[in-house]
Design a protein around this motif. Structure first.
Motif, PDB file in Angstrom:
ATOM      1  N   ASP A  23      -1.975   3.144  -2.216  1.00 26.00           N
ATOM      2  CA  ASP A  23      -2.977   2.715  -3.200  1.00 26.00           C
ATOM      3  C   ASP A  23      -3.219   1.209  -3.132  1.00 26.00           C
ATOM      4  OD1 ASP A  23      -3.507   5.251  -4.249  1.00 26.00           O
ATOM      5  OD2 ASP A  23      -1.813   5.125  -5.625  1.00 26.00           O
ATOM      6  N   PHE A  24      -2.159   0.422  -3.024  1.00 25.80           N
ATOM      7  CA  PHE A  24      -2.333  -1.028  -2.942  1.00 25.80           C
ATOM      8  C   PHE A  24      -3.016  -1.429  -1.634  1.00 25.80           C
ATOM      9  CE2 PHE A  24       1.371  -0.996  -5.998  1.00 25.80           C
ATOM     10  CZ  PHE A  24       0.598  -1.337  -7.105  1.00 25.80           C
ATOM     11  N   GLU A  25      -2.754  -0.697  -0.562  1.00 26.64           N
ATOM     12  CA  GLU A  25      -3.444  -0.957   0.698  1.00 26.64           C
ATOM     13  C   GLU A  25      -4.926  -0.616   0.584  1.00 26.64           C
ATOM     14  OE1 GLU A  25      -1.062   1.273   3.458  1.00 26.64           O
ATOM     15  OE2 GLU A  25       0.256  -0.437   3.849  1.00 26.64           O
ATOM     16  N   ARG A  26      -5.248   0.441  -0.150  1.00 23.11           N
ATOM     17  CA  ARG A  26      -6.654   0.793  -0.379  1.00 23.11           C
ATOM     18  C   ARG A  26      -7.353  -0.306  -1.182  1.00 23.11           C
ATOM     19  NH1 ARG A  26      -4.346   6.029  -1.631  1.00 23.11           N
ATOM     20  NH2 ARG A  26      -4.646   7.372   0.169  1.00 23.11           N
ATOM     21  N   ALA A  27      -6.644  -0.873  -2.145  1.00 27.32           N
ATOM     22  CA  ALA A  27      -7.226  -1.964  -2.938  1.00 27.32           C
ATOM     23  C   ALA A  27      -7.576  -3.145  -2.039  1.00 27.32           C
ATOM     24  CB  ALA A  27      -6.262  -2.402  -4.034  1.00 27.32           C
ATOM     25  N   LEU A  28      -6.687  -3.479  -1.124  1.00 25.00           N
ATOM     26  CA  LEU A  28      -6.952  -4.588  -0.204  1.00 25.00           C
ATOM     27  C   LEU A  28      -8.099  -4.267   0.742  1.00 25.00           C
ATOM     28  CD1 LEU A  28      -3.341  -5.742   0.700  1.00 25.00           C
ATOM     29  CD2 LEU A  28      -5.043  -6.966  -0.673  1.00 25.00           C
ATOM     30  N   ALA A  29      -8.225  -3.000   1.124  1.00 25.88           N
ATOM     31  CA  ALA A  29      -9.274  -2.595   2.057  1.00 25.88           C
ATOM     32  C   ALA A  29     -10.671  -2.702   1.439  1.00 25.88           C
ATOM     33  CB  ALA A  29      -9.023  -1.173   2.537  1.00 25.88           C
ATOM     34  N   CYS A  30     -10.747  -2.820   0.128  1.00 25.34           N
ATOM     35  CA  CYS A  30     -12.052  -2.948  -0.533  1.00 25.34           C
ATOM     36  C   CYS A  30     -12.703  -4.292  -0.239  1.00 25.34           C
ATOM     37  CB  CYS A  30     -11.900  -2.781  -2.048  1.00 25.34           C
ATOM     38  SG  CYS A  30     -11.519  -1.093  -2.530  1.00 25.34           S
ATOM     39  N   GLY A  31     -11.941  -5.228   0.269  1.00 18.92           N
ATOM     40  CA  GLY A  31     -12.505  -6.531   0.598  1.00 18.92           C
ATOM     41  C   GLY A  31     -12.524  -7.464  -0.593  1.00 18.92           C
ATOM     42  N   THR A  32     -13.418  -8.429  -0.544  1.00 20.26           N
ATOM     43  CA  THR A  32     -13.471  -9.442  -1.595  1.00 20.26           C
ATOM     44  C   THR A  32     -14.309  -8.972  -2.774  1.00 20.26           C
ATOM     45  OG1 THR A  32     -15.364 -10.483  -0.549  1.00 20.26           O
ATOM     46  CG2 THR A  32     -13.191 -11.323   0.060  1.00 20.26           C
ATOM     47  N   LEU A  33     -14.175  -9.685  -3.844  1.00 16.52           N
ATOM     48  CA  LEU A  33     -14.932  -9.409  -5.062  1.00 16.52           C
ATOM     49  C   LEU A  33     -16.421  -9.577  -4.767  1.00 16.52           C
ATOM     50  CD1 LEU A  33     -14.950  -8.999  -8.184  1.00 16.52           C
ATOM     51  CD2 LEU A  33     -14.830 -11.482  -8.353  1.00 16.52           C
ATOM     52  N   PRO A  34     -17.233  -8.570  -5.102  1.00 14.37           N
ATOM     53  CA  PRO A  34     -18.671  -8.694  -4.851  1.00 14.37           C
ATOM     54  C   PRO A  34     -19.264  -9.873  -5.631  1.00 14.37           C
ATOM     55  CG  PRO A  34     -18.092  -6.425  -5.428  1.00 14.37           C
ATOM     56  CD  PRO A  34     -16.883  -7.271  -5.670  1.00 14.37           C
ATOM     57  N   ALA A  35     -20.098 -10.654  -4.966  1.00 16.37           N
ATOM     58  CA  ALA A  35     -20.706 -11.829  -5.602  1.00 16.37           C
ATOM     59  C   ALA A  35     -21.636 -11.444  -6.748  1.00 16.37           C
ATOM     60  CB  ALA A  35     -21.468 -12.633  -4.557  1.00 16.37           C
ATOM     61  N   ASP A  36     -22.207 -10.251  -6.683  1.00 12.49           N
ATOM     62  CA  ASP A  36     -23.160  -9.829  -7.708  1.00 12.49           C
ATOM     63  C   ASP A  36     -22.537  -8.893  -8.750  1.00 12.49           C
ATOM     64  OD1 ASP A  36     -22.787  -7.715  -5.991  1.00 12.49           O
ATOM     65  OD2 ASP A  36     -24.911  -7.156  -5.900  1.00 12.49           O
ATOM     66  N   ALA A  37     -21.211  -8.946  -8.887  1.00 13.06           N
ATOM     67  CA  ALA A  37     -20.530  -8.072  -9.858  1.00 13.06           C
ATOM     68  C   ALA A  37     -21.023  -8.393 -11.270  1.00 13.06           C
ATOM     69  CB  ALA A  37     -19.029  -8.266  -9.764  1.00 13.06           C
ATOM     70  N   VAL A  38     -21.415  -7.353 -12.006  1.00 13.69           N
ATOM     71  CA  VAL A  38     -21.934  -7.553 -13.354  1.00 13.69           C
ATOM     72  C   VAL A  38     -20.904  -7.201 -14.418  1.00 13.69           C
ATOM     73  CG1 VAL A  38     -24.311  -7.483 -14.154  1.00 13.69           C
ATOM     74  CG2 VAL A  38     -23.603  -5.876 -12.439  1.00 13.69           C
ATOM     75  N   PHE A  39     -20.055  -6.259 -14.123  1.00 12.10           N
ATOM     76  CA  PHE A  39     -19.054  -5.850 -15.093  1.00 12.10           C
ATOM     77  C   PHE A  39     -17.881  -6.807 -15.061  1.00 12.10           C
ATOM     78  CE2 PHE A  39     -21.238  -1.909 -13.878  1.00 12.10           C
ATOM     79  CZ  PHE A  39     -21.684  -1.515 -15.129  1.00 12.10           C
ATOM     80  N   ALA A  40     -17.100  -6.775 -16.113  1.00 10.44           N
ATOM     81  CA  ALA A  40     -15.899  -7.599 -16.157  1.00 10.44           C
ATOM     82  C   ALA A  40     -14.938  -7.115 -15.074  1.00 10.44           C
ATOM     83  CB  ALA A  40     -15.245  -7.502 -17.525  1.00 10.44           C
ATOM     84  N   VAL A  41     -14.634  -7.980 -14.156  1.00 10.98           N
ATOM     85  CA  VAL A  41     -13.736  -7.630 -13.065  1.00 10.98           C
ATOM     86  C   VAL A  41     -12.624  -8.654 -12.979  1.00 10.98           C
ATOM     87  CG1 VAL A  41     -15.265  -6.295 -11.569  1.00 10.98           C
ATOM     88  CG2 VAL A  41     -15.326  -8.768 -11.480  1.00 10.98           C
ATOM     89  N   ASP A  42     -11.497  -8.201 -12.497  1.00  7.60           N
ATOM     90  CA  ASP A  42     -10.355  -9.077 -12.301  1.00  7.60           C
ATOM     91  C   ASP A  42     -10.260  -9.360 -10.811  1.00  7.60           C
ATOM     92  OD1 ASP A  42      -7.975 -10.411 -12.225  1.00  7.60           O
ATOM     93  OD2 ASP A  42      -6.822  -8.855 -13.232  1.00  7.60           O
ATOM     94  N   ALA A  43     -10.578 -10.576 -10.416  1.00  4.81           N
ATOM     95  CA  ALA A  43     -10.597 -10.934  -9.002  1.00  4.81           C
ATOM     96  C   ALA A  43      -9.235 -10.728  -8.350  1.00  4.81           C
ATOM     97  CB  ALA A  43     -11.039 -12.386  -8.845  1.00  4.81           C
ATOM     98  N   ALA A  44      -8.157 -10.821  -9.107  1.00  2.43           N
ATOM     99  CA  ALA A  44      -6.810 -10.645  -8.556  1.00  2.43           C
ATOM    100  C   ALA A  44      -6.619  -9.239  -7.986  1.00  2.43           C
ATOM    101  CB  ALA A  44      -5.757 -10.927  -9.622  1.00  2.43           C
TER     102      ALA A  44
END
Length: 62
Positions: A23-44
């Motif tokens: 699961d943690f490897e899948r999280a890393l595979a998502c890449g970086t935080l999208p620049a156009d993120a509209v919802f509250a997201v935790d960059a960490a």
């Protein structure tokens, strides 16, 4: 990604280290935080948190 980090945390609590690592490897595979993120997201959740969890779960080699 937050959902993968949540699943990873749950699997850690359940003692399922293999699934937690996946699961943690899948999280890393998502890449970086999208620049156009509209919802509250935790960059960490895109790098720092899953990386630290994987380091903690890694077997200690002598």
């Amino acid at each position: 990604m937050r959902s993968y980090c949540l699943r990873g945390d749950i699997n850690v609590l359940l003692g399922d280290t293999g699934s937690a690592v996946a699961d943690f490897e899948r999280a890393l595979a998502c890449g970086t935080l999208p620049a156009d993120a509209v919802f509250a997201v935790d960059a960490a959740c895109y790098d720092t948190y899953p990386t630290s969890c994987l380091e903690r779960l890694a077997p200690n080699d002598p």
